[in-house]
Design a protein around this motif. Structure first.
Motif, PDB file in Angstrom:
ATOM      1  N   ASP A 119       0.828  -1.198   0.000  1.00 31.78           N
ATOM      2  CA  ASP A 119       0.000   0.000   0.000  1.00 31.78           C
ATOM      3  C   ASP A 119       0.871   1.262   0.000  1.00 31.78           C
ATOM      4  O   ASP A 119       0.567   2.249   0.650  1.00 31.78           O
ATOM      5  CB  ASP A 119      -0.946   0.008   1.207  1.00 31.78           C
ATOM      6  N   ARG A 120       1.978   1.171  -0.755  1.00 28.14           N
ATOM      7  CA  ARG A 120       2.933   2.267  -0.950  1.00 28.14           C
ATOM      8  C   ARG A 120       3.643   2.665   0.333  1.00 28.14           C
ATOM      9  O   ARG A 120       4.209   3.750   0.430  1.00 28.14           O
ATOM     10  CB  ARG A 120       2.253   3.488  -1.562  1.00 28.14           C
ATOM     11  N   ARG A 121       3.686   1.775   1.301  1.00 28.70           N
ATOM     12  CA  ARG A 121       4.424   2.068   2.523  1.00 28.70           C
ATOM     13  C   ARG A 121       5.910   1.781   2.361  1.00 28.70           C
ATOM     14  O   ARG A 121       6.719   2.265   3.155  1.00 28.70           O
ATOM     15  CB  ARG A 121       3.867   1.255   3.700  1.00 28.70           C
ATOM     16  N   LEU A 122       6.269   0.993   1.365  1.00 30.95           N
ATOM     17  CA  LEU A 122       7.673   0.648   1.129  1.00 30.95           C
ATOM     18  C   LEU A 122       8.021   0.920  -0.328  1.00 30.95           C
ATOM     19  O   LEU A 122       7.379   0.404  -1.237  1.00 30.95           O
ATOM     20  CB  LEU A 122       7.926  -0.833   1.445  1.00 30.95           C
ATOM     21  N   ARG A 123       9.027   1.736  -0.540  1.00 35.55           N
ATOM     22  CA  ARG A 123       9.572   1.984  -1.881  1.00 35.55           C
ATOM     23  C   ARG A 123      10.985   1.418  -1.933  1.00 35.55           C
ATOM     24  O   ARG A 123      11.839   1.761  -1.108  1.00 35.55           O
ATOM     25  CB  ARG A 123       9.583   3.474  -2.193  1.00 35.55           C
ATOM     26  N   LEU A 124      11.223   0.537  -2.912  1.00 36.94           N
ATOM     27  CA  LEU A 124      12.528  -0.109  -3.048  1.00 36.94           C
ATOM     28  C   LEU A 124      12.935  -0.054  -4.514  1.00 36.94           C
ATOM     29  O   LEU A 124      12.230  -0.565  -5.377  1.00 36.94           O
ATOM     30  CB  LEU A 124      12.442  -1.553  -2.560  1.00 36.94           C
ATOM     31  N   ASN A 125      14.065   0.584  -4.776  1.00 33.59           N
ATOM     32  CA  ASN A 125      14.608   0.691  -6.133  1.00 33.59           C
ATOM     33  C   ASN A 125      15.989   0.054  -6.159  1.00 33.59           C
ATOM     34  O   ASN A 125      16.842   0.362  -5.319  1.00 33.59           O
ATOM     35  CB  ASN A 125      14.708   2.157  -6.570  1.00 33.59           C
ATOM     36  N   LEU A 126      16.210  -0.808  -7.145  1.00 34.14           N
ATOM     37  CA  LEU A 126      17.468  -1.538  -7.256  1.00 34.14           C
ATOM     38  C   LEU A 126      17.970  -1.463  -8.689  1.00 34.14           C
ATOM     39  O   LEU A 126      17.182  -1.611  -9.640  1.00 34.14           O
ATOM     40  CB  LEU A 126      17.263  -3.006  -6.859  1.00 34.14           C
TER      41      LEU A 126
ATOM     42  N   VAL B 142      26.214  -2.298  -8.175  1.00 37.85           N
ATOM     43  CA  VAL B 142      24.815  -2.454  -7.802  1.00 37.85           C
ATOM     44  C   VAL B 142      24.459  -1.317  -6.843  1.00 37.85           C
ATOM     45  O   VAL B 142      25.299  -0.852  -6.070  1.00 37.85           O
ATOM     46  CB  VAL B 142      24.534  -3.824  -7.162  1.00 37.85           C
ATOM     47  N   GLU B 143      23.214  -0.863  -6.918  1.00 34.09           N
ATOM     48  CA  GLU B 143      22.755   0.248  -6.087  1.00 34.09           C
ATOM     49  C   GLU B 143      21.355  -0.045  -5.565  1.00 34.09           C
ATOM     50  O   GLU B 143      20.508  -0.585  -6.294  1.00 34.09           O
ATOM     51  CB  GLU B 143      22.713   1.549  -6.899  1.00 34.09           C
ATOM     52  N   LEU B 144      21.120   0.302  -4.328  1.00 35.79           N
ATOM     53  CA  LEU B 144      19.824   0.080  -3.691  1.00 35.79           C
ATOM     54  C   LEU B 144      19.396   1.367  -2.994  1.00 35.79           C
ATOM     55  O   LEU B 144      20.191   1.987  -2.291  1.00 35.79           O
ATOM     56  CB  LEU B 144      19.919  -1.052  -2.665  1.00 35.79           C
ATOM     57  N   GLU B 145      18.147   1.768  -3.219  1.00 37.48           N
ATOM     58  CA  GLU B 145      17.552   2.873  -2.473  1.00 37.48           C
ATOM     59  C   GLU B 145      16.232   2.396  -1.891  1.00 37.48           C
ATOM     60  O   GLU B 145      15.463   1.690  -2.560  1.00 37.48           O
ATOM     61  CB  GLU B 145      17.318   4.082  -3.375  1.00 37.48           C
ATOM     62  N   ILE B 146      15.961   2.807  -0.652  1.00 33.17           N
ATOM     63  CA  ILE B 146      14.772   2.337   0.037  1.00 33.17           C
ATOM     64  C   ILE B 146      14.195   3.480   0.867  1.00 33.17           C
ATOM     65  O   ILE B 146      14.926   4.288   1.419  1.00 33.17           O
ATOM     66  CB  ILE B 146      15.101   1.121   0.942  1.00 33.17           C
TER      67      ILE B 146
ATOM     68  N   ILE C 218      11.501   6.175   7.186  1.00 40.02           N
ATOM     69  CA  ILE C 218      12.828   5.554   7.133  1.00 40.02           C
ATOM     70  C   ILE C 218      13.320   5.612   5.699  1.00 40.02           C
ATOM     71  O   ILE C 218      12.564   5.347   4.759  1.00 40.02           O
ATOM     72  CB  ILE C 218      12.770   4.079   7.607  1.00 40.02           C
ATOM     73  N   ASP C 219      14.580   5.970   5.497  1.00 37.07           N
ATOM     74  CA  ASP C 219      15.159   5.955   4.153  1.00 37.07           C
ATOM     75  C   ASP C 219      16.590   5.456   4.233  1.00 37.07           C
ATOM     76  O   ASP C 219      17.241   5.547   5.283  1.00 37.07           O
ATOM     77  CB  ASP C 219      15.117   7.348   3.516  1.00 37.07           C
ATOM     78  N   GLY C 220      17.076   4.908   3.131  1.00 36.67           N
ATOM     79  CA  GLY C 220      18.441   4.400   3.119  1.00 36.67           C
ATOM     80  C   GLY C 220      18.906   4.123   1.706  1.00 36.67           C
ATOM     81  O   GLY C 220      18.112   4.098   0.753  1.00 36.67           O
ATOM     82  N   SER C 221      20.204   3.918   1.556  1.00 37.03           N
ATOM     83  CA  SER C 221      20.783   3.583   0.267  1.00 37.03           C
ATOM     84  C   SER C 221      22.043   2.765   0.486  1.00 37.03           C
ATOM     85  O   SER C 221      22.651   2.792   1.565  1.00 37.03           O
ATOM     86  CB  SER C 221      21.116   4.851  -0.542  1.00 37.03           C
ATOM     87  N   MET C 222      22.425   2.030  -0.555  1.00 35.01           N
ATOM     88  CA  MET C 222      23.648   1.246  -0.529  1.00 35.01           C
ATOM     89  C   MET C 222      24.170   1.128  -1.947  1.00 35.01           C
ATOM     90  O   MET C 222      23.392   1.012  -2.895  1.00 35.01           O
ATOM     91  CB  MET C 222      23.386  -0.144   0.054  1.00 35.01           C
ATOM     92  N   SER C 223      25.482   1.179  -2.106  1.00 37.40           N
ATOM     93  CA  SER C 223      26.074   0.937  -3.424  1.00 37.40           C
ATOM     94  C   SER C 223      27.398   0.206  -3.261  1.00 37.40           C
ATOM     95  O   SER C 223      28.086   0.342  -2.245  1.00 37.40           O
ATOM     96  CB  SER C 223      26.295   2.254  -4.181  1.00 37.40           C
ATOM     97  N   TYR C 224      27.710  -0.582  -4.275  1.00 39.19           N
ATOM     98  CA  TYR C 224      28.978  -1.314  -4.313  1.00 39.19           C
ATOM     99  C   TYR C 224      29.472  -1.290  -5.745  1.00 39.19           C
ATOM    100  O   TYR C 224      28.704  -1.534  -6.687  1.00 39.19           O
ATOM    101  CB  TYR C 224      28.780  -2.752  -3.841  1.00 39.19           C
ATOM    102  N   ILE C 225      30.743  -0.958  -5.929  1.00 37.43           N
ATOM    103  CA  ILE C 225      31.315  -0.912  -7.269  1.00 37.43           C
ATOM    104  C   ILE C 225      32.645  -1.652  -7.276  1.00 37.43           C
ATOM    105  O   ILE C 225      33.466  -1.500  -6.371  1.00 37.43           O
ATOM    106  CB  ILE C 225      31.495   0.549  -7.753  1.00 37.43           C
ATOM    107  N   HIS C 226      32.804  -2.467  -8.298  1.00 38.13           N
ATOM    108  CA  HIS C 226      34.056  -3.195  -8.515  1.00 38.13           C
ATOM    109  C   HIS C 226      34.638  -2.677  -9.821  1.00 38.13           C
ATOM    110  O   HIS C 226      34.069  -2.876 -10.894  1.00 38.13           O
ATOM    111  CB  HIS C 226      33.787  -4.695  -8.599  1.00 38.13           C
TER     112      HIS C 226
END
Length: 791
Positions: free
Chosen positions: A588-595, A634-638, A648-656
């Motif tokens: 119900d749009r309480r969680l937004r997750l982009n990857l 890879v990148e994640l935003e939440i 609550i909001d957050g992000s993560m990224s990893y690059i090789h």
């Protein structure tokens, strides 16, 4: 001469096919919790105050039209004005810390009032006008052509859009790594505004405000201003005064007890912005904007961290740098004054046809002094009073920039095809005056010269984008192409400080022969983008993209000989991006997750050479296309609103990222397998806030905490080994009270809550000669009390 040490280097990641498969399955099974995902314009959202019903929509214009963030098949971080306030963010470097795969840092003192910027490890950290940014910076769709003056205050913004990955067909110029776009609040008929005042650590004063006013029923105005002042936190200390009788025989220049000359890292910033908007009908919308910025402050907060003479190490928050060489004292301050104007006109020619014209002009003057060796005074060792290891100078940039962009937006077949075609032209001239001492090359000798180099550049482009809805429900195809033609010429002036021809050692090294020479670059480039996205349900969008971008070619700005100048032209570095991503609004749009996950083929990387045998030999000052690399990430935003008031909001990224080929002329600075970009392997952020109603007319109180993490960052092998800036974590906190009408708020904020000592960058370009290297340290713990009144 500065030889860039921040060689764009990163570390990275492998995209996980299993993760993508899992999320694809989730997409198919997800219920239709989101609202209709059409591309109709919507009002910007207040993400920091998301309601219990779910995530608010933020409208972005990344594809030259109003679209919901969740409908755009691009990796975008969008932050609106309310979130900027909630996080206590007022400049672009702060926003970057909470966006995945983004590094934006204030430049070190050697590069003046500028920034270094990279996205997904691709960017630029050298201010010199011979080199192009690798990240496109835009204010209200106007391209900002240089890194100098890029520490933007976020004055009166509606939102920030950070587009990750090459934007070669959309943003275009030098947006190889991505683009950072700032959008101002526009004047309208709703008269109002705000005033804000803050006081904080080290006598910090922060004043800002804006006001809308209605001139007629169709003409509106808006003005905004900012003033920021704060003392520095790194003591600039006179070595001879602090250590009398020192073994280097360096005399004091100040009386005992007054050894602190100044404090580096201060803030003194003033800005003003005004807009007039004429909106007589739905068919005409014209906005005239103007802005001015004045900055006058001490150099970046830097300390000497490596020295073959341990006496030159002052401490964690002090330095013995003296900004002088024999016969010259250079300023330890930087000044920037500049501004510009733009005319943005939108004409609706038919129901599905509109014309957008953006005309802009900008100009600035920036001055700064440098102490490139960051050591005290003239070093004289017993028995050899002429032994000196010094480097430094004075720099002044005068810059003028004009641009014109025209876009025609349309649609046909009942909006089954939406299209944009357009053209772009820009012309810029920068005159780079410098007085440089490069005597470190030959100890005991002073090789001093004056330069006053004009650098001219222009760019022309034509572009087109089509968004096609082929009739299969949920499926959208996007294609884009852009042709760019560029020219740049750099004329070298190399004379004595009194204007006479160079002689002696300076002439012997070949500097004198540079005087009057012009090096040129001409080139063109075609970039493309192909994207497919499929909306499984209103809650889930899956996309895949292939796109390209480039960073413009140019000429070597710091040659030692005429041959290096004339042969030191380099072509653009390029990037081809393969990316998949998923965007979701769940529960119900309480969680937004982009990857998103990507692979980049990074070619013809522009790098400074160590060996100039192919350019006639001698000291080397050539930049060349000297390496290729492959980046994977890879990148994640939440963001989530699990209960009323809680966000609550957050992000993560990893690059090789690894170099796959390197030129032998790079010497020991690079090796195959080294990180190829200046970016941490891991980045992460998290924030949480809770808005609690106090009942009655008591208003509300909102505590917020933000966390950011930066992994270690590779900076090259300039110290004789692979060196990394250490990893660090930062925590910020803010407590805000608002009255029941929400037109008055009081807040207390603390940045770097645990007083973490960390580094932003390193300068070690003359380490092999001077035996010294220095680093810019991050700001210590700071507090601020703020009151804001909205009317």
């Amino acid at each position: 001469m500065h030889h860039l040490t921040h060689k764009r280097l990163t570390a990275g990641l492998r995209a996980s096919a299993s993760t993508a498969a899992l999320l694809s399955a989730l997409a198919i099974a997800a219920p239709a919790f989101a609202q209709d995902a059409g591309t109709a314009p919507a009002a910007p959202a207040a993400a920091a105050e998301a309601p219990a019903t779910g995530q608010q929509d933020i409208v972005v214009t990344a594809q030259f039209r109003n679209q919901r963030l969740q409908d755009v098949p691009l990796a975008i971080t969008a932050v609106d004005s309310m979130m900027l306030d909630a996080r206590s963010q007022n400049n672009i470097t702060q926003v970057a810390k909470q966006a995945p795969s983004v590094v934006v840092v204030p430049a070190g003192g050697a590069f003046g009032p500028s920034i270094g910027a990279s996205i997904r490890g691709v960017g630029q950290f050298d201010f010199n006008p011979a080199y192009e940014p690798g990240v496109g910076l835009y204010i209200d769709d106007v391209y900002y052509a240089t890194l100098t003056g890029g520490v933007f205050d976020l004055l009166d913004l509606d939102r920030v859009e950070i587009l990750r990955g090459p934007q070669g067909t959309l943003a275009g110029r030098n947006s190889e790594g991505g683009a950072i776009k700032l959008y101002s609040k526009r004047p309208d008929a709703n008269e109002g505004g705000y005033v804000e005042a803050g006081y904080g650590a080290r006598n910090a004063i922060n004043l800002r405000g804006s006001a809308d006013f209605k001139i007629t029923d169709t003409l509106f105005g808006r003005v905004a201003g900012v003033f920021k002042r704060q003392d520095g936190f790194v003591d600039l200390v006179d070595y001879g005064c602090a250590r009398p009788g020192n073994p280097e025989n360096i005399a004091a220049t100040r009386a005992a007890g007054t050894c602190t000359v100044d404090k580096l890292g201060e803030t003194d910033y003033k800005g003003l912005r005004g807009q007039l908007r004429w909106n007589p009908s739905d068919a005409v919308d014209i906005t005239l904007s103007g802005d001015y910025t004045y900055q006058n402050q001490t150099n970046a907060p830097e300390v000497t961290t490596y020295s073959t003479n341990p006496n030159y190490l002052c401490g964690r928050y002090c330095t013995f740098a003296d900004f002088s060489t024999k016969g010259y004292n250079f300023q330890h301050t930087n000044q920037f004054k500049g501004g510009g104007g733009s005319l943005n006109a939108v004409f609706k020619l038919a129901d599905d046809l509109s014309l957008n014209s953006i005309t802009a002009y900008r100009a600035y003057t920036a001055t700064f002094g440098t102490d490139d060796d960051f050591s005290p005074g003239v070093e004289s060792t017993p028995g050899d009073p002429n032994t000196r290891k010094e480097a430094g100078g004075f720099n002044r940039l005068r810059h003028h920039f004009f641009s014109q962009e025209v876009r025609l937006n349309g649609a046909f077949l009942d909006r089954a095809v939406e299209w944009t075609i357009g053209g772009y032209y820009s012309s810029q001239k920068t005159t780079y005056f410098t007085l440089q001492n490069i005597g470190y090359i030959v100890p005991g000798a002073y090789l001093t010269f004056m330069g006053n180099d004009p650098v001219n550049a222009n760019s022309k482009a034509a572009f087109a984008t089509a968004i096609v809805h082929p009739g299969i429900e949920g499926l959208t195809l996007t294609g884009g192409i852009r042709y760019t033609k560029e020219h740049k010429d750099y004329t070298f002036v190399r004379v004595n400080p009194d204007g006479s021809p160079l002689s002696g050692l300076a002439a012997a090294f070949g500097l004198g022969a540079l005087n009057g020479l012009t090096a040129k670059f001409d080139g063109d480039r075609v970039d493309y983008r192909a994207s497919v996205d499929y909306r499984f349900s209103p809650a889930v969008l899956l996309y895949g993209t292939i796109s390209t971008g480039f960073k413009g070619g140019g000429t070597s700005a710091r040659p030692f000989t005429a041959q290096q100048a004339l042969q030191g032209t380099f072509k653009p570095e390029t990037l081809t991006n393969y990316e998949i991503g998923i965007k979701t609004d769940l529960f119900d749009r309480r969680l937004r997750l982009n990857l998103s996950a990507y692979i980049d083929e990074y070619k013809d990387i522009q790098l400074p050479l160590r060996d100039c045998t192919a350019y006639g030999g001698g000291p080397c000052g050539v930049v060349a296309n000297a390496g290729n690399a492959r980046n994977k990430g890879v990148e994640l935003e939440i963001s989530a609103t699990p209960t009323p008031g809680l966000s609550i909001d957050g992000s993560m990224s990893y690059i090789h990222s690894r170099l796959t080929t390197v030129s032998a002329a790079l010497g020991s600075d690079y090796r195959i397998g080294d990180p190829a970009t200046f970016s941490p392997a891991w980045q992460a952020s998290a924030g949480i806030q809770y808005k609690a109603q106090l009942g009655g007319n008591a208003g509300s109180i909102t505590p917020r905490v933000d966390y950011t993490y930066n992994d270690r960052q590779f900076t090259g092998r300039a110290l004789g080994f692979a060196y990394y800036l250490p990893a660090y974590s930062l925590v910020n906190a803010r407590l805000t009270w608002r009255n029941s009408k929400e037109d008055l708020e009081l807040s207390a904020s603390v940045t770097n809550l645990f007083d973490k000592y960390y580094y932003n960058s390193m300068f070690a370009s003359v380490y092999s000669f001077s035996g010294t290297a220095y680093q810019q340290i991050g700001r210590p713990r700071e507090w601020m009390l703020t009151v804001k009144k909205t009317f």
